[in-house]
Motif scaffolding. Structure first.
Motif, mmCIF file in Angstrom:
data_model
loop_
_atom_site.group_PDB
_atom_site.id
_atom_site.type_symbol
_atom_site.label_atom_id
_atom_site.label_comp_id
_atom_site.label_asym_id
_atom_site.label_seq_id
_atom_site.Cartn_x
_atom_site.Cartn_y
_atom_site.Cartn_z
ATOM 1 N N GLU A 89 0.822 -1.208 0.000
ATOM 2 C CA GLU A 89 0.000 0.000 0.000
ATOM 3 C C GLU A 89 0.855 1.257 0.000
ATOM 4 O O GLU A 89 0.510 2.256 -0.652
ATOM 5 C CB GLU A 89 -0.929 -0.019 1.211
ATOM 6 C CG GLU A 89 -2.034 -1.068 1.093
ATOM 7 C CD GLU A 89 -2.729 -1.342 2.413
ATOM 8 O OE1 GLU A 89 -2.404 -0.646 3.407
ATOM 9 O OE2 GLU A 89 -3.581 -2.262 2.460
ATOM 10 N N LEU A 90 1.985 1.229 0.720
ATOM 11 C CA LEU A 90 2.883 2.382 0.713
ATOM 12 C C LEU A 90 3.495 2.596 -0.664
ATOM 13 O O LEU A 90 3.628 3.737 -1.123
ATOM 14 C CB LEU A 90 3.977 2.187 1.762
ATOM 15 C CG LEU A 90 3.561 2.364 3.225
ATOM 16 C CD1 LEU A 90 4.691 1.959 4.154
ATOM 17 C CD2 LEU A 90 3.164 3.816 3.491
ATOM 18 N N VAL A 91 3.885 1.503 -1.327
ATOM 19 C CA VAL A 91 4.451 1.621 -2.664
ATOM 20 C C VAL A 91 3.401 2.137 -3.639
ATOM 21 O O VAL A 91 3.684 3.003 -4.481
ATOM 22 C CB VAL A 91 5.021 0.262 -3.136
ATOM 23 C CG1 VAL A 91 5.458 0.341 -4.588
ATOM 24 C CG2 VAL A 91 6.188 -0.156 -2.256
ATOM 25 N N ALA A 92 2.181 1.628 -3.524
ATOM 26 C CA ALA A 92 1.104 2.082 -4.402
ATOM 27 C C ALA A 92 0.824 3.567 -4.197
ATOM 28 O O ALA A 92 0.645 4.327 -5.158
ATOM 29 C CB ALA A 92 -0.164 1.257 -4.152
ATOM 30 N N ASP A 93 0.801 3.999 -2.937
ATOM 31 C CA ASP A 93 0.574 5.415 -2.651
ATOM 32 C C ASP A 93 1.728 6.262 -3.182
ATOM 33 O O ASP A 93 1.507 7.345 -3.734
ATOM 34 C CB ASP A 93 0.414 5.620 -1.147
ATOM 35 C CG ASP A 93 0.129 7.067 -0.793
ATOM 36 O OD1 ASP A 93 -0.896 7.600 -1.257
ATOM 37 O OD2 ASP A 93 0.953 7.684 -0.083
#
Length: 396
Positions: A89-93
């Protein structure tokens, strides 16, 4: 593309060490020291050849960005071995906010032999922690000026790096930009790469300071990362892979305080977290899935070698390997092997071209979204490993 032998400059080792290549020699298993910076030969290219390669590099970069968007949109993080949902989720954000985050450079490794009608082929892309930068940007340029003052070189790295920092300075939070390398680097290559990039940032008018990754502290009271003077680290360029950063003992703090742009965190890391999408060998399989038959790509898969085991052989590459570590070569006709020791990408075997008994790979640099220069490494075998040599080049 041609290889030429030449007599090295007298006192060449002192010269390149003064230019930042403080690791001009490599120690081999038999305890002998042999040149890493090797100016006993050089390569020459024609200008049309370089211009064509520049176009290939920029197209490959666009294809990689498309693949990154696909991974995020289709939630294909597991294909990259990213199974921690918080990391995903951090990478996607980070990817969605990429316009708000500073991002500097990357290096494509290409197979190319200069033969008419034979396109360059992508071997891999490192857009998180690429090295061999100092020798590519600086030492080989000064070598050319001394040995071939009327020639040119595929090399605008320094100017583009300075310009890249200048264009993105407004994305940096207040305070100095920290530059961090790991003390585990015994050769000095990481140290000098970071020192050189710090110099380019300073030339762009950015205030900087240096420290090692191991010296980064955590202040429990403020919930912030701090440097050795207890100053807050609001922005940090780190030559330290993201897969290490999120899994070491401070990994939870990194994720808790990650600034992906828009002031949502307290520490902005460069390269940004979305670069994890471009420094993973699974990218090669995603690229082939998205662009089957592309002339600059090699067939690649994640579930095994498939038809490659019988058609032309394959190379098994660990998803997060570096410097050739863990890579295995499988000739055509051998029984297909799906490795169980670690997740791998299975890429078609494209033997590196042989120039006078030397296997050569082109390291083509990208700064921002533009082609910026070339570094050449030679090795004795098919795998470009820690014993590879760096050779300069010119455009004739």
């Amino acid at each position: 593309m041609r290889r030429h032998t030449i007599t090295p400059r007298p006192d060449w080792q002192r010269i390149v060490e003064e230019q930042g290549v403080v690791y001009p020699l490599t120690r081999y298993p038999d305890d002998t020291l042999r040149p890493y910076w090797d100016e006993s030969a050089y390569y020459s290219f024609s200008l049309p050849e370089v211009e064509a390669l520049e176009e290939v590099v920029e197209e490959l970069h666009e294809l990689c960005l498309d693949a990154a968007a696909f991974i995020v949109a289709e939630d294909r993080f597991a294909s990259l071995g990213i199974t921690d949902r918080r990391v995903a989720e951090l990478v996607a954000d980070s990817w969605r906010r990429r316009a708000e985050q500073p991002s500097l450079y990357g290096r494509f490794d290409l197979r190319y032999d200069g033969t008419d009608g034979t396109p360059a082929k992508l071997l891999e892309y490192n857009a998180d922690t690429p090295t061999s930068l100092v020798e590519a940007a600086s030492a080989q340029w000064f070598w050319m000026e001394e040995r071939f003052p009327r020639a040119d070189q595929w090399n605008s790295l320094h100017e583009r790096l300075v310009d890249g920092w200048r264009k993105q300075a407004h994305l940096l939070p207040p305070g100095p930009l920290h530059f961090a390398h790991s003390e585990a680097d015994e050769l000095g290559e990481d140290l000098m790469t970071v020192a050189y990039l710090r110099e380019t940032a300073e030339q762009a008018g950015i205030a900087t300071t240096a420290l090692s990754v191991e010296a980064i502290g955590w202040d429990e009271l403020s919930g912030r990362f701090v440097d050795e003077q207890l100053g807050f680290i609001r922005a940090c360029f780190k030559l330290y892979p993201w897969e290490w950063l999120v899994t070491d003992r401070f990994g939870e703090h990194v994720m808790d305080t990650l600034d992906n742009g828009g002031g949502t965190g307290t520490t902005c890391w460069i390269e940004p977290a979305w670069k994890m999408l471009l420094s993973n060998k699974a990218l090669l399989a995603i690229l082939w899935e998205r662009n089957p038959g592309h002339p600059n790509l090699l067939p690649a898969y994640l579930d095994g070698p498939r038809e490659l085991a019988t058609t032309g052989g394959y190379v098994a590459k660990p998803l997060l390997g570096r410097e050739g570590a863990g890579v295995s070569v499988h000739e055509a006709g051998a029984a297909p092997v799906v490795r169980t020791d670690e997740p791998c990408c299975y890429q078609e075997l494209a033997p590196l071209p042989d120039f006078d008994g030397n296997r050569v790979v082109l390291g083509a640099w990208v700064v921002g979204d533009e082609s910026a220069g070339l570094g050449i490494r030679e090795s004795a075998g098919l795998i470009t490993d820690e014993y590879a040599r760096f050779l300069p080049h010119i455009i004739t």
